[in-house]
Enzyme design. Structure first.
Site, PDB file in Angstrom:
ATOM      1  N   HIS A  20       0.838  -1.212   0.000  1.00 31.80           N
ATOM      2  CA  HIS A  20       0.000   0.000   0.000  1.00 31.80           C
ATOM      3  C   HIS A  20       0.875   1.265   0.000  1.00 31.80           C
ATOM      4  CE1 HIS A  20      -3.635   2.398   1.209  1.00 31.80           C
ATOM      5  NE2 HIS A  20      -2.689   3.182   1.686  1.00 31.80           N
ATOM      6  N   GLU A  21       1.789   1.336   0.971  1.00 31.40           N
ATOM      7  CA  GLU A  21       2.634   2.535   1.065  1.00 31.40           C
ATOM      8  C   GLU A  21       3.539   2.659  -0.163  1.00 31.40           C
ATOM      9  OE1 GLU A  21       1.822   4.725   3.040  1.00 31.40           O
ATOM     10  OE2 GLU A  21       0.563   3.493   4.318  1.00 31.40           O
ATOM     11  N   HIS A  71       1.761   4.407  -2.924  1.00 32.09           N
ATOM     12  CA  HIS A  71       1.878   5.872  -2.780  1.00 32.09           C
ATOM     13  C   HIS A  71       3.245   6.342  -3.270  1.00 32.09           C
ATOM     14  CE1 HIS A  71      -1.789   6.860  -0.707  1.00 32.09           C
ATOM     15  NE2 HIS A  71      -1.528   6.132   0.358  1.00 32.09           N
ATOM     16  N   HIS A 101       3.551   6.703  -6.917  1.00 32.21           N
ATOM     17  CA  HIS A 101       2.853   7.909  -7.368  1.00 32.21           C
ATOM     18  C   HIS A 101       3.809   9.106  -7.292  1.00 32.21           C
ATOM     19  CE1 HIS A 101      -1.428   9.918  -7.254  1.00 32.21           C
ATOM     20  NE2 HIS A 101      -0.826  10.079  -8.402  1.00 32.21           N
TER      21      HIS A 101
END
Length: 675
Positions: free
Chosen positions: A465-466, A469, A472
């Protein structure tokens, strides 16, 4: 002053050279420099143009951004009393600087002039977005107010900055203050060996005999999940749930009421009905009504399933241990036992396949297959703690993409949870594509003397998940830093992170990295099958839990008279009513430690986790249709989502990737909530 390392030119942060005394003078100086840059724009005798006003303004304050990003990242990941004291002093300075800029009439006049000529300027979509966001940034923050109201706004902002810091400090202090020392080994019955060993090492590190359990997740979660001693689970759960809700100096009740009242006043001053109306105007969801409709639609779909799951769990606990009334401290314990029985899946059975180093390699390999990125650990980049790992990120042609920092283990001075942040945003300046510096911070179980750091499956998905990010941020490819990377609408920001979690459930991806840390054996396929089957286990209850947080957030921030709220606990109970399954615990209150909305940036935005789940399930369905490592789909996601930041409306970017708007069916199907 010249000796201050923060004021020298540096590429990556010079952590080892910085001392606490450097921060305040550096921030003061950086604010002065930023003001001078703004004055240059204001005093320009030429007529306002996109280049000499809009673009010029986006490039101001770089030194200030660099210094404050270092400071506030450390205040989360490696804080101490001195840093917290400095944070209290500098937060009002930064609020004041921001207000000085937003309320600078001459500057706003130039921005407004360019904005009024917008239709005749032949701007690119990115320039158009920058101009729009910049103008709204002024208008939505008081540039059109009269002088008296501008003064009032400054007061509100300074007070809010101070309260938000205090809130976070109180939560951290309460987390650090609680220690459960266990001296009788029988009280650890049910706890896995790895958790016992970690608890023993923790006690030893504090000069104590026995086993220590704390409120840090790697200590708290295993105890709540496996410890047979119900009384100790209760003690721990109550301690966890009453952070900021005790009669002591760290009580957050008044702070919560003050924050929501001040946010409401601020919104009213700017012409909005509530804080939620103000926030949502700039989100995909647009209005509080739309958010509530979205939350209630999901609630309607999830509640019957959640009730069935809860009844099953109650019956199971009664059958197993004659538990008459299931309590919150029974939830993880009996859920894990039932899951194990239904799927023969034990988290402890999976952990040996998820050695931290292997999972890191795995996420790198998944990323390489999708986006042609290469990660090389490097040892010549300064870091703030020996636990931190640093990487050079390049593409398949050897071009420099990003620096990447990763900080995986809990320690005093580091707040709970997991997050992504950055030390430098990507931008194109003077024809040079300046690449970003991105960091993720987590709190995973530390290695012990006898075994490496072995992750639970939940921790594996957290890392992915992290890292989503982080991608991105790393793959950002825009001209202006304020539109770069994760600078997107808040209910779009979770799409890259949540979509990457899906690879953790796929055989093709797991085979790359899920290997037993002792034997090297790849995770057996029946385990993979069980991970997939169990993915929707208690999904109704999990959905209800997430919705309850979203509803609580909206209750606080769409309330039209927050100043009349007397009891934080009563207000919270009313907000939770439609989602409540477990009996209430009188000593506990969630709001007083709900850092996402009172310290992080999620006020009136917590719904966005679920909103992004709809997007991520729909997006991943596209990968499943074509193949999870399909280059064509990956390139479309990279080109239209990951690299574009906030340069265009999120729905437009999504449609360009997917060919249509998202549908909730994929999420409901994945969650087993679609009949």
């Amino acid at each position: 002053m010249t000796k201050n390392p923060l004021l020298q030119d540096f590429n990556t942060p010079p952590f080892s050279k910085i001392t606490e005394k450097d921060y305040k003078p550096a921030i003061q100086k950086a604010i002065e420099l930023a003001k001078e840059e703004i004055n240059t724009i204001v005093e320009n005798s030429e007529a306002p143009t996109f280049e000499n006003t809009t673009a010029a303004l986006d490039f101001t304050g770089e030194k200030l951004d660099k210094v404050t990003s270092i400071f506030f990242n450390l205040n989360s990941a490696e804080t101490n009393d001195e840093i917290q004291k400095i944070a209290k002093e500098i937060s009002p300075w930064l609020s004041e600087f921001k207000n000085d800029m937003i309320l600078n009439e001459a500057l706003f006049k130039r921005v407004k002039t360019v904005h009024e000529q917008k239709n005749s300027l032949e701007l690119t979509p990115e320039q158009d977005m920058l101009l729009d966001k910049q103008y709204k940034g002024f208008a939505r923050n008081g540039a059109n107010l009269n002088d008296a109201d501008k003064t009032e706004l400054r007061k509100l902002d300074a007070e809010l900055a101070k309260l938000s810091l205090q809130f976070g400090e109180h939560v951290l202090a309460e987390t650090n203050a609680f220690e459960l020392l266990i001296t009788n080994e029988e009280d650890l019955a049910g706890l896995p060996e790895s958790a016992k060993e970690a608890a023993q090492e923790l006690a030893k590190s504090k000069g104590k005999e026995g086993w220590m359990i704390t409120l840090d997740y790697p200590s708290y979660i295993p105890f709540m999940t496996y410890a047979d001693n119900r009384e100790l689970r209760k003690k721990l759960a109550i301690a966890f749930g009453k952070k900021g809700f005790q009669e002591n100096e760290f009580n957050n009740e008044q702070i919560v009421k003050d924050i929501v009242t001040l946010r409401h006043k601020r919104a009213n001053l700017l012409g909005y009905k509530t804080h939620a109306h103000f926030v949502l105007e700039e989100r995909m969801a647009e209005t509080p009504e739309k958010v509530m409709e979205f939350l209630h639609e999901l609630l309607e779909k999830a509640k019957p399933a959640a009730k069935r799951e809860f009844e099953n769990l109650e019956n199971y606990a009664k059958k197993l241990d004659n538990i008459d009334l299931l309590q919150k401290w029974d939830s993880a314990y009996y859920s894990e036992k039932l899951k194990k029985e239904l799927f023969s899946l034990d988290q402890e059975l999976l952990k040996p396949y998820f050695k931290l180093e292997n999972v890191i390699k795995g996420v790198f390999e998944v990323t390489q297959k999708l986006y042609d990125l290469h990660f090389e650990e490097v040892f010549d980049i300064d870091k703030y703690h020996e636990d931190v790992k640093t990487y050079l990120v390049t593409d398949s042609k050897g071009n420099f993409i990003s620096y990447f920092y990763a900080d995986f283990h809990p320690r005093p001075g580091k707040r709970n949870g997991a997050w992504m942040t950055s030390y430098k945003s990507q931008q194109v300046k003077n024809g040079v594509n300046e690449r970003p510096q991105v960091s993720i911070v987590c709190n995973f179980t530390k290695p012990t003397q006898t075994r490496p750091s072995l992750l639970t499956f939940n921790e594996v998905t957290t890392l992915f998940h992290e890292f989503g990010h982080a991608l991105h941020g790393m793959l950002a490819n825009t001209t202006y830093s304020s539109l770069s990377g994760t600078s997107v609408s808040w209910d779009f920001v979770e799409l890259p992170s949540q979509v990457l979690e899906n690879w953790c459930y796929e055989k093709e991806a797991l085979e790359l990295f899920a290997k037993h840390y002792e034997t090297g054996e790849t995770i057996p396929m029946e385990y993979v099958q069980k991970i997939k089957e169990s993915a929707s286990f208690h999904e109704g209850m999990q959905t209800l839990r997430q919705l309850s947080f979203g509803l609580l957030d909206m209750a606080w921030h769409s309330n039209e008279s927050p100043e009349t709220i007397v009891s934080v606990k009563d207000f919270e109970s009313a907000a939770f009513e439609s989602t409540q399954l477990y009996p209430d615990v009188a000593e506990n209150c969630m709001s007083t430690s709900f850092s996402h909305i009172f310290q992080g940036g999620y006020s009136a935005g917590y719904y966005s986790y679920k909103w992004a789940e709809v997007l991520d399930a729909d997006a991943f369905e596209y990968f499943l249709e074509k193949g999870i490592f399909n280059k064509e789909v990956a390139d479309k996601f990279k080109d239209n989502v990951l690299s574009k930041g906030g340069t265009e409306e999120p729905m437009e970017l999504y449609k360009r990737f997917r060919g249509r708007e998202p549908k909730p069916d994929a999420l409901l199907k994945r969650a087993g909530l679609l009949k």
